[in-house]
Each structure stands twice: as C-alpha cells, then as structure tokens.
Design an enzyme around this catalytic site. Structure first.
Site, short mmCIF file in Angstrom:
data_model
loop_
_atom_site.label_atom_id
_atom_site.label_comp_id
_atom_site.label_asym_id
_atom_site.label_seq_id
_atom_site.Cartn_x
_atom_site.Cartn_y
_atom_site.Cartn_z
N SER A 168 -32.47 -47.96 -4.60
CA SER A 168 -33.27 -48.85 -3.89
C SER A 168 -32.32 -50.12 -3.31
CB SER A 168 -34.31 -49.55 -4.80
OG SER A 168 -35.15 -48.43 -4.88
N GLU B 249 -32.28 -35.68 -7.19
CA GLU B 249 -33.43 -34.65 -6.55
C GLU B 249 -32.94 -33.31 -6.67
OE1 GLU B 249 -33.36 -36.93 -2.82
OE2 GLU B 249 -34.05 -38.66 -3.95
N GLU C 265 -27.05 -43.61 -10.32
CA GLU C 265 -28.28 -43.66 -9.72
C GLU C 265 -29.21 -43.55 -10.76
OE1 GLU C 265 -27.74 -43.27 -5.11
OE2 GLU C 265 -28.50 -41.06 -6.13
N HIS D 211 -27.06 -34.84 -7.30
CA HIS D 211 -27.93 -36.00 -6.81
C HIS D 211 -29.47 -35.57 -7.83
CE1 HIS D 211 -31.11 -38.31 -5.25
NE2 HIS D 211 -30.15 -39.09 -4.69
P1 13P Z 1 -33.01 -44.97 -2.26
O1 13P Z 1 -31.79 -46.04 -1.36
O2 13P Z 1 -33.93 -44.78 -0.92
O3 13P Z 1 -33.45 -45.66 -3.28
O4 13P Z 1 -32.14 -43.81 -2.36
C1 13P Z 1 -30.93 -43.71 -3.27
C2 13P Z 1 -30.52 -42.41 -3.23
O5 13P Z 1 -30.85 -41.52 -3.81
C3 13P Z 1 -29.06 -42.23 -2.58
O6 13P Z 1 -28.44 -40.95 -3.03
#
Ligand code: 13P
Length: 259
Positions: free
Chosen positions: A217, A101, A171, A99
């Site tokens: 999102s 993050e 993503e 991910h």
């Molecule tokens: P959001 O749907 O809050 O933008 O997050 C997406 C995400 O990072 C899912 O792994």
C-alpha cells in the site's frame, strides 16, 4: 557503509494488470517524467507477455524491466512455464521471487523459492525476494521467526558474491492491496532485522551493501515515511505503479531521503 551509498530502488509490480497495448504509452509517459533521474533505480515488473514490449520501450533508458515469476526448473517439459535462461536471453534484468501471492495462491514454499533464486542468479538475473508475515503471524508474535526462516532459506547455498544481485522486499501480507500500510517504525524494525540476518550469515560488508525495500500500500503520499528510515532503500509498489504519475512521484520521493 552509509545508506546513501546504496542506490535506492523503486520497483513496480503490475501483477496481472494492464494490457500489452498499454505498455508503450505507459513507458513513454514514465520516461518523459523520469528524464534526468539517474540516482535511483526504477524497475517495472510486468506480466511475461508484456516483457518484449517493455524491453523495447525502455531500451537505452535508465528504467529496468523485471518479470514477476520464474520456473523452478532449468528447462524442459514444463508446459506453460518460463525459465530463468529465457528471461535472461530476452534481456530481462530483474525477477520477483516469492511474492506472497505466489506463496499463498500458488503454494510456493521456501524450498521452491530457494530453487528459483539459485536458478535465476545462475542465469545472471537480479532477484527481488519478497518476505513478509501474515496478520495472524504478527498477532501471534512470530513475525521475526517467520522472516528469519524466509530470509535464511531463500539464501541457502549462496555465497556473498551472489548477494550483489539480490534485493529483499519486506511486504507484510496484511498490508498488500489493503490500503493499510505498516508504520514506518514497523517496516524499519523488520528491514533492519533482515539486514541483521544477512550480516550474521555473510558479514557486515555484504549486509551493508544489501538493498531492502518496503512494499504494501505504498503511495506518493506515504512513501516518504518509509524512505526516511535507515534500513529501507526503496519500495515495491503494486497498485500505485499502474499510474506513471504516481510511480514517478514515488521515485522522486526516494531521491530526497538519503542520510
Ligand atoms: P500494493 O502496493 O497494491 O499494496 O501491492 C504491494 C505489492 O504486493 C507489490 O509487490
């Protein structure tokens, strides 16, 4: 293979939200809403400490449970880490790997991500591999180079058979938690590119069976735009997955869009 032969997946990524005591009420509400929805696969990816509660509440249902991370080491003296065998032994089916993050906040590079993917698959888990470019990379017109590098290195050392337990999630970093989504055309362009990279390496059969999700999102209002696209087989959802009604609405949308 037609898109409709790929089972849609809607996966929720709770990130570091909600509390262990909230898992059961969430699960019961979601199961009541989703009773009768078998065609799509629903996955709920919760923090490590909530996995036992999630496994318990979803036991015997069609809803799968996933973790959000896994150690890059198979076992041993790694205080605070959780390895793939432990997730598998607990009964977890999926794990999210790479991910953005994790990549940006926890310094996960493509080599570490590949190590995690291989360990997770060896342990018998299914993996959701996240790839995506930053806003700067998109502006510099290197999106496809970035995605190619992420996809190829994540899959390094795997054989085509292992790909049956791999799902990709595109993503774009600039669309995560921002309320700004990629357009459905932008998302389709990259998802189709990912399928092409997999086709070149593993052949048409593997590529046509591969499920690719869009994330960033996604809401009940916009999910439909993505599900209509030929190379998008579902969604990875952050914020909207914390509400069982929103999560279920997105799951419902994914059923309506098969070619
Ligand atoms: P959001 O749907 O809050 O933008 O997050 C997406 C995400 O990072 C899912 O792994």
């Amino acid at each position: 293979m037609k898109k409709k032969s790929r089972r849609p997946i809607v996966a929720g990524n709770w990130k570091m939200n909600l509390l262990p005591s909230q898992v059961r009420p969430f699960g019961e509400e979601l199961m009541a809403l989703a009773a009768g929805f078998h065609r799509q696969e629903a996955v709920v990816c919760v923090p490590f400490v909530m996995l036992p509660a999630a496994l318990k509440v979803f036991e015997g249902s069609d809803i799968s449970v996933g973790a959000q991370n896994v150690s890059e080491n198979p076992r041993g003296a790694f205080t605070g880490e959780v390895c793939a065998d432990q997730l598998r032994d607990l009964g977890v089916k999926y794990v999210i790997i790479g991910h953005s993050e994790r990549r940006t906040l926890f310094d996960e590079d493509d080599i570490r991500i590949n190590t995690k993917v291989r360990l997770a698959l060896d342990a018998g888990l299914h993996v959701i591999i996240c790839v995506g470019e930053t806003a700067e990379q998109r502006n510099m017109d290197v999106t496809f180079e970035v995605i190619m590098l992420q996809v190829k290195s994540a899959l390094y050392g795997l054989d085509g058979d292992a790909l049956k337990r791999v799902v990709f999630a595109y993503e774009p970093v600039w669309a995560i938690g921002t309320g700004v989504t990629a357009t459905s055309d932008q998302a389709e362009e990259v998802c189709s590119f990912i399928r092409g990279v997999v086709r070149a390496k593993f052949g048409a059969r593997v590529a046509n069976g591969l499920r690719i999700l869009y994330g960033g999102s996604v809401t009940p209002e916009n999910a439909d735009d993505f599900f209509l696209m030929p190379d998008i087989d579902g969604a990875l959802i952050g914020g909207a997955s914390l509400d069982p009604h929103k999560f279920f609405s997105i799951l419902e949308e994914s059923e309506n869009n098969e070619d």
